[in-house]
Design an enzyme around this catalytic site. Structure first.
Site, short mmCIF file in Angstrom:
data_model
loop_
_atom_site.label_atom_id
_atom_site.label_comp_id
_atom_site.label_asym_id
_atom_site.label_seq_id
_atom_site.Cartn_x
_atom_site.Cartn_y
_atom_site.Cartn_z
N SER A 9 -48.61 6.24 -33.07
CA SER A 9 -47.66 5.44 -32.49
C SER A 9 -46.44 6.00 -32.32
CB SER A 9 -47.67 4.21 -33.36
OG SER A 9 -46.92 2.83 -32.68
N HIS B 92 -54.73 -0.94 -34.05
CA HIS B 92 -53.77 0.07 -33.73
C HIS B 92 -53.78 1.01 -34.96
CE1 HIS B 92 -50.61 2.10 -32.10
NE2 HIS B 92 -49.62 1.70 -32.74
#
Length: 408
Positions: A219, A353
């Site tokens: 991320s 994620h």
């Protein structure tokens, strides 16, 4: 507040580009490396095989110069100035029961220094003669690492804070260089990685092979890992995971996705969220065509060293088409250099994620085995996507409108 910021950015577009002083452009090759390219305008992805003056890149030596030019404009437009090694860099090391702590001191003078400590976890067994390979993981390790490789969890937020816009100028980097330093948080993190490698090179007790260092992160930390691989040539393997906007996606392509109705993060939003980019980037987010680069060239800066990117189509916000298109464009540089299997890209969905499903292990371990563990008989030919782009059409010939040369 966000609306007023965008309005201010529109006004600032009328101003001349804010170039770095010549003394603040990092010298990387014997070629012209201006930090801005006045008059540039291109709605498509810029051709990585053209110098700033429009002449063609025709050799691998040319690519070294072109890489330096890209480094200069990335700093000039979005990243801020990356300082070179300061005059003072030293280290201490302590270890116990398979773990160690590297403490780095860096300074501009004897009365202007900072120190930070990073933990290392070592494999069991006897180290290779040259020392252990090392993975530097931004903030937290989110990928599996095979046996025989040490791991350092890099506390990058200590170097530059990234809570929100109030974090601008906060962190050890800014304690050293001043709160008005132009470097973004991600640029400061690159500086920290470089100082860690400096320290490891002069600390044999740490028993790390500094020719076999990988960086990774997920991320926002994936964005940071890509920056480190691009700007620090001693990084041997770069593995950004789900880095999304500002990472392995391209600004122009993310805007195209948004204009097509997709809910993605693009430049105008990201500059209102955090301090990952310099304040100068605010001047360009509403007029991306004036950028003389895009992030396919940031990724291509890693070449000829290996790069392996992972993306997740489960999250529209990560700009799945942009990631695939951007890395396809970067891949042309690896093809031109005759090493397409040094660049991997794997894009799947159906997972959370920053979760790393074991179906991805083969590609990851192949890159580790070949480039950190020196297993020459391993294939690293991985460049795949599931093409889940939310109905948005990818037109390669429109966006990548150059011919890939063969660079001798």
């Amino acid at each position: 507040m966000a609306s007023s910021s965008r309005f201010a950015a529109l006004l600032l577009l009328a101003l001349p580009a804010l170039a770095l002083p010549p003394s603040q452009v990092v010298p990387r090759a014997a070629c012209a490396t201006p930090s801005t390219v006045p008059g540039y305008n291109n709605d498509r992805l810029p051709d990585p095989f053209l110098f700033d003056d429009g002449t063609a890149v025709t050799s691998s030596a040319d690519w070294d110069c072109r890489r330096s030019q890209i480094a200069a404009v990335v700093q000039g437009y979005e990243a801020g100035y990356l300082p070179p090694q300061p005059p003072i860099v030293s280290a201490t090391f302590s270890s116990s029961d398979g773990t160690g702590t590297l403490t780095v001191t860096a300074g501009l003078s004897s009365d202007n220094t900072i120190s930070f400590s990073e933990p290392i976890t070592y494999p069991s067994g006897t180290a290779p003669a040259a020392g252990w390979p090392l993975v530097i993981a931004y903030d937290v390790l989110s990928i599996p690492v095979p046996d025989g490789i040490a791991v350092m969890v890099y506390n990058n937020d200590d170097i530059a804070q990234e809570n929100d816009l109030s974090s601008r100028g906060v962190g050890l980097f800014y304690d050293l260089y001043g709160t008005d330093a132009t470097a973004s948080a991600m640029t400061a993190w690159v500086w920290g990685v470089s100082r860690i490698i400096d320290a490891l090179e002069t600390t044999p007790a740490a028993n790390i092979n500094t020719a076999k260092i990988a960086v990774t992160g997920c991320s926002r930390d994936g964005k940071g890992a890509l920056m480190a691989g691009a700007f620090e040539p001693r990084v041997a393997l770069t593995i950004p995971q789900e880095s999304g906007s500002g990472g392995d996606t391209c600004w122009r392509l993310s805007k195209y996705e948004q204009d097509s109705g997709d809910v993605v993060q693009q430049a105008t939003e990201i500059v209102t969220e955090n301090v990952w980019f310099s304040t100068n980037f605010d001047n360009y987010v509403n007029n991306l065509s004036v950028l003389p680069y895009d992030h396919h060239e940031l990724a291509a800066m890693v070449a000829p060293r290996p790069l392996l990117s992972y993306e997740n189509t489960e999250y529209e916000w990560l700009s799945p088409l942009s990631a695939y298109g951007c890395m396809s464009a970067a891949h042309t540089v690896y093809e031109a250099l005759g090493i397409p299997d040094y660049h991997g890209f794997v894009q799947v969905g159906n997972h959370s994620h920053c979760y790393f499903p074991d179906t991805l292990d083969d590609s990851l371990y192949a890159f580790f085995d070949r480039f950190l563990l020196d297993e020459d008989d391993v294939s690293t030919d991985y460049f795949t996507t599931n093409y889940q782009f939310n109905g948005t059409v990818w037109n390669a010939s429109y966006w990548i409108n150059w011919t890939t040369p063969q660079l001798d």
